[in-house]
Enzyme design. Structure first.
Site, mmCIF file in Angstrom:
data_model
loop_
_atom_site.group_PDB
_atom_site.id
_atom_site.type_symbol
_atom_site.label_atom_id
_atom_site.label_comp_id
_atom_site.label_asym_id
_atom_site.label_seq_id
_atom_site.Cartn_x
_atom_site.Cartn_y
_atom_site.Cartn_z
ATOM 1 N N SER A 11 0.844 -1.195 0.000
ATOM 2 C CA SER A 11 0.000 0.000 0.000
ATOM 3 C C SER A 11 0.875 1.239 0.000
ATOM 4 C CB SER A 11 -0.927 0.016 1.228
ATOM 5 O OG SER A 11 -0.164 0.136 2.415
ATOM 6 N N GLY A 12 0.224 2.371 -0.282
ATOM 7 C CA GLY A 12 0.910 3.649 -0.240
ATOM 8 C C GLY A 12 0.113 4.636 0.575
ATOM 9 N N ASP A 38 12.960 3.018 1.521
ATOM 10 C CA ASP A 38 12.093 3.159 2.690
ATOM 11 C C ASP A 38 12.786 2.734 3.975
ATOM 12 O OD1 ASP A 38 12.011 0.425 2.082
ATOM 13 O OD2 ASP A 38 9.869 0.404 1.649
ATOM 14 N N THR A 39 13.688 1.744 3.905
ATOM 15 C CA THR A 39 14.393 1.354 5.132
ATOM 16 C C THR A 39 15.344 2.444 5.592
ATOM 17 O OG1 THR A 39 14.252 -0.950 4.418
ATOM 18 C CG2 THR A 39 15.741 -0.474 6.232
ATOM 19 N N THR A 87 6.371 -5.838 5.350
ATOM 20 C CA THR A 87 6.364 -6.968 4.426
ATOM 21 C C THR A 87 7.669 -7.747 4.543
ATOM 22 O OG1 THR A 87 4.925 -5.781 2.908
ATOM 23 C CG2 THR A 87 6.170 -7.627 2.008
ATOM 24 N N GLY A 96 5.041 -1.482 10.868
ATOM 25 C CA GLY A 96 3.753 -2.094 11.174
ATOM 26 C C GLY A 96 3.833 -3.167 12.231
#
Length: 477
Positions: A13-14, A236-237, A258, A405
């Site tokens: 998702s974004g 993103d990491t 994920t 998450g």
């Protein structure tokens, strides 16, 4: 307080998230959420990057209406995948890193340079979908011949918004085409692999201003005023690690989504044979840091299991499954969460049952026990990686920060604390967006200081939950 916008694109998702920064704190507000759904075509698995771009830019249109004095925006996304360009035209939708075509790329690369020498150059954990393997597969199919450009996913979004082609360094460091710890494309390696140097854009640092959103894009997506795009830790990491509220060099992090990225921050890469055999990677971080980490399969194991159950009519809610898992017996069987057979999409429960059968172990009897087994297997993999970090770096680890998450998952945090024998500090959940926003804020002069100063803002802005390790007797309760 001034506001910037993070476009955070994940594998499922974004989001577009507004961050208001000032007075030593950052507050978040989500203005758009949208799915990221891959598409399987006759030639393989692809990302629907056009839908992602449209959703992200519509989200920035909403952001500009809600914040008339929006200072800027930046994009972070997953690594390794890319688009090929011919002029302004994208040549086909980008392939998904889980597409099977990468296998022939691995063989082609290793025929030119062995895995041990490759690791000494780029410092990357061997993963069959690393960009250089994907590019080798594209070269063998003739796809590169038609192109005059190459952009990683977050750089592609920035190019379409502003017209500027660049490669942000933290994400470029995941391609395998840069020497570890450096910031230029490895021309010699590209030559040995028969890959075209002329396709690659210039590498820029996090915090580089690309320019304003173009007038055409502002009109198309209802963006009401001019604001610039900048680069951040666009992998993103890299942004998530900025958002880890650690205070010293004796901490490890788990960026849990994920994928789970288990690592620590170092001033220089570790390129030993021991690190290669332990499957650790050295990727670029913000402010020249090295992210020394290992990829662990992550919550993909659960999301793909739930998707597999839904296909056969067994609709299950994750929250309900986690409650069942918390009530399940503690002594569930476990499996190797890093088994490569768990990487592709497909029937995850059956694959995991096969792993138990191979061990001569009876699989979990209920869904709750199955989910607890997945979480315990992940926790064990995290603990193994953290012990390897201590061994390979010579640094003791005294605290584990779990962000993303997975920080919502109290059972996973507790099992991880028990497996590691260390306190696990959970939060923030939106670490990636937070890191994106804070680097932007620093670029625009809304905040000052080094990474430690940014992390102190994180620590003072978000509630954190600590799970202390339990004794073996307590853990059986």
């Amino acid at each position: 307080m001034k506001t910037v916008a993070a476009v955070d694109l994940g594998a499922t998702s974004g989001r577009v998230i507004l961050g208001s920064v000032g007075h030593g704190e950052v507050t978040l507000r989500t203005v758009a959420r949208f799915p990221n759904t891959p598409v399987r075509l006759p030639d393989g698995l692809h990302w629907d990057v056009l839908s992602l771009y449209s959703a992200a830019m519509h989200g920035l249109g909403t952001a500009s209406r809600e914040e008339p004095e929006l200072v800027g925006a930046a994009v972070d996304a997953w690594a390794v995948d890319y688009a090929l360009l011919l002029g302004d035209r994208m040549i086909g939708n980008p392939y998904h890193y889980r597409d099977a075509r990468t296998e022939r790329g691995v063989a082609a690369v290793h025929a030119a340079i062995g895995p041990d020498e490759l690791y000494r150059r780029n410092g990357l954990q061997h993963l069959p979908f690393n960009t250089l393997f994907q590019l080798a597969a594209s070269a063998s199919s003739g796809a590169l011949d038609a192109a005059d450009g190459f952009l990683l996913i977050p750089d592609l979004i920035g190019y379409w918004a502003t017209g500027q082609r660049v490669a942000e360094r933290t994400n470029a460091s995941t391609t395998g085409l840069i020497r570890a710890g450096e910031n230029e494309w490895d021309a010699e390696l590209l030559s040995r692999l028969g890959l075209r140097y002329d396709l690659l854009p210039p590498i820029v640092e996090p915090g580089t201003q690309l320019g304003p959103v173009s007038p055409v894009m502002r009109e198309e997506f209802g963006i009401r005023h001019v604001f610039p795009f900048t680069t951040v830790g666009s992998h993103d990491t890299a942004s998530a690690v900025v958002g880890v509220p650690s205070t010293g060099d004796d901490a490890a992090y788990i960026s849990c989504g994920t994928w789970s990225l288990v690592g620590t921050e170092l001033p220089s890469p570790v390129l030993t044979e021991e690190a290669r055999l332990a499957r650790f990677t050295n990727e670029g971080g913000v402010d020249g840091r090295i992210r020394f980490l290992k990829n662990v399969m992550g919550l993909w194991l659960l999301s793909e299991s739930i998707r597999s159950w839904a296909k056969v009519g067994e609709q299950e809610d994750l929250e309900h499954l986690l409650k069942q898992a918390a009530d399940a017996p503690a002594d569930v069987p476990v499996f190797d969460a890093n088994d490569p057979r768990l990487l592709p999409p497909g029937d995850m429960p059956t694959r995991i049952e096969t792993l138990f059968t191979e061990q001569g172990v009876r699989p979990p009897a209920t869904m709750g026990e199955f989910v607890r087994s997945v979480l315990q297997s992940l926790a064990n993999a995290y603990a193994d990686a953290i012990r390897d970090i201590e061994r390979l770096t010579g640094r003791p680890i005294r605290t584990v920060h779990l962000v993303g998450g997975g920080a919502r998952n109290e059972l996973l945090c507790r099992l991880t604390a028990d497996a590691c024998g260390l306190p696990v500090v959970a939060g923030p959940v939106e670490a990636t967006a937070v890191g994106n926003l804070l680097v932007q804020a620093r670029t625009h002069g809304l905040i000052t200081g080094d990474l430690e100063a940014l992390r102190s803002v994180v620590a003072s802005s978000f509630p954190l939950r600590t799970s202390a390790p339990r004794t073996s007797t307590d853990a059986k309760d």
